[in-house]
Design an enzyme around this catalytic site. Sequence first.
Site, mmCIF file in Angstrom:
data_model
loop_
_atom_site.group_PDB
_atom_site.id
_atom_site.type_symbol
_atom_site.label_atom_id
_atom_site.label_comp_id
_atom_site.label_asym_id
_atom_site.label_seq_id
_atom_site.Cartn_x
_atom_site.Cartn_y
_atom_site.Cartn_z
ATOM 1 C CG HIS A 1 -21.598 3.656 -108.671
ATOM 2 N ND1 HIS A 1 -21.240 2.328 -108.676
ATOM 3 C CD2 HIS A 1 -22.924 3.668 -108.342
ATOM 4 C CE1 HIS A 1 -22.291 1.593 -108.366
ATOM 5 N NE2 HIS A 1 -23.314 2.384 -108.150
ATOM 6 N NE ARG B 1 -24.001 -7.334 -115.831
ATOM 7 C CZ ARG B 1 -25.263 -7.234 -115.416
ATOM 8 N NH1 ARG B 1 -25.637 -6.195 -114.689
ATOM 9 N NH2 ARG B 1 -26.136 -8.165 -115.710
ATOM 10 C CB SER C 1 -28.363 -3.456 -115.637
ATOM 11 O OG SER C 1 -28.600 -3.519 -114.268
HETATM 12 P P1 A3P Z 1 -29.484 -6.801 -113.846
HETATM 13 O O1 A3P Z 1 -30.249 -5.504 -113.865
HETATM 14 O O2 A3P Z 1 -28.914 -7.162 -115.195
HETATM 15 O O3 A3P Z 1 -30.289 -7.918 -113.274
HETATM 16 P P2 A3P Z 1 -25.180 -2.949 -108.985
HETATM 17 O O4 A3P Z 1 -25.174 -3.719 -107.733
HETATM 18 O O5 A3P Z 1 -23.820 -2.469 -109.397
HETATM 19 O O6 A3P Z 1 -26.218 -1.900 -108.986
HETATM 20 O O7 A3P Z 1 -25.565 -3.984 -110.155
HETATM 21 C C1 A3P Z 1 -26.863 -4.494 -110.264
HETATM 22 C C2 A3P Z 1 -26.854 -5.647 -111.247
HETATM 23 O O8 A3P Z 1 -26.204 -6.787 -110.637
HETATM 24 C C3 A3P Z 1 -28.287 -6.091 -111.577
HETATM 25 O O9 A3P Z 1 -28.223 -6.604 -112.901
HETATM 26 C C4 A3P Z 1 -28.477 -7.189 -110.530
HETATM 27 O O10 A3P Z 1 -29.527 -8.081 -110.805
HETATM 28 C C5 A3P Z 1 -27.124 -7.880 -110.614
HETATM 29 N N1 A3P Z 1 -26.875 -8.745 -109.449
HETATM 30 C C6 A3P Z 1 -27.054 -8.465 -108.145
HETATM 31 N N2 A3P Z 1 -26.755 -9.530 -107.380
HETATM 32 C C7 A3P Z 1 -26.368 -10.506 -108.219
HETATM 33 C C8 A3P Z 1 -25.954 -11.857 -108.029
HETATM 34 N N3 A3P Z 1 -25.895 -12.398 -106.827
HETATM 35 N N4 A3P Z 1 -25.624 -12.573 -109.124
HETATM 36 C C9 A3P Z 1 -25.701 -12.048 -110.360
HETATM 37 N N5 A3P Z 1 -26.098 -10.755 -110.605
HETATM 38 C C10 A3P Z 1 -26.433 -10.006 -109.551
#
Ligand code: A3P
Length: 308
Positions: free
Chosen positions: A115, A137, A145
């Site tokens: 990050h 995003r 989130s």
């Molecule tokens: P939400 O909290 O909106 O559900 P990161 O990996 O950067 O931490 O991001 C996490 C976000 O990506 C979370 O969002 C998670 O649910 C979502 N996410 C993870 N895998 C995913 C997938 N296969 N398709 C869509 N969203 C996904």
Amino acid sequence: EIKENEIITKTDVNGTVHKLLCVNGHYIATSWAERGFLPDPRISLPEIRDMEMRPDDILVCAYAKAGTHWLWEITKMLIKRSAEYEPLPKESVMLEFHLPEDFDDLESPRVLNTHLNLNQLPKQTLQKNSKIIHIQRNPKDVAVSLFCHRSHANLHVTKEWEQFLRVFETETDCLTKWFSYTLEWERKIDENKDLQILQLYYEDIKKNPVKEIQRLANFLEVDCDEVLAEHIADKCSFKNLKKANNEIKIDILNRNPEEKSDVAKSDFLYRKGEIGDWKNWFTVAQNERFNQSYKEWMKTSKLKFTYI
Ligand code: A3P
């Protein structure tokens, strides 16, 4: 041990005082640094900046909650040309969670993730022109989130949604810096057109996974026909990836029972996986205020986000 003279104090828009460490322009709450789940950032971040990169290293970069886990898993599958899940979690190859030597034994090409901002990455990333994949995003879903993530992981500096949103809009805690992060990446990419950076959007992958996976394969110079792209899209759908992640965690738990508490908490990493969940959180007034903040912060930006 963190000494008093290393601590920076900031008061956010709600009047809450934050104690922070600043290393290479990267802010960390002292309470996070002291919890011991990260290496000492005063040592690790400078070492990461000077780390030796391999010419074929790949970096998956994103602001927190933009879909880093998802994109990392897709990238790993493309590199293997096989829709098989990684047995290790993404955190095991996250730059700011490690010292460079932790990555020494990994097979090439290494698919690292972070990050961190572009100017905090290993210097050799730019010198060796490593491939960078950057996922974006829409900030309203990111805010929701991130709020949920910090609540579940007990990383809360701001406990109420309204207060959190104000901090997100003003960046006054120095920890929640979506606007600065996004603007900085946009500026650097504009200034360095010869860098190998692919920009992807969470919403595009969600709406059209096969097309975006093939675009990514092209960038990685990996053969990927439609059958493989469809297979990867299916294995990395929200439902399937969440299930696989749970199975990996159970396996880690069986091997290392002492990791139980941290691993069990990671359920929130796969929360809803939707576009537009922000509508369940933002009031009309919050949405109007956020749109105004966005306009002010992003007046020089050409980025276009999808919110539904
Ligand atoms: P939400 O909290 O909106 O559900 P990161 O990996 O950067 O931490 O991001 C996490 C976000 O990506 C979370 O969002 C998670 O649910 C979502 N996410 C993870 N895998 C995913 C997938 N296969 N398709 C869509 N969203 C996904």
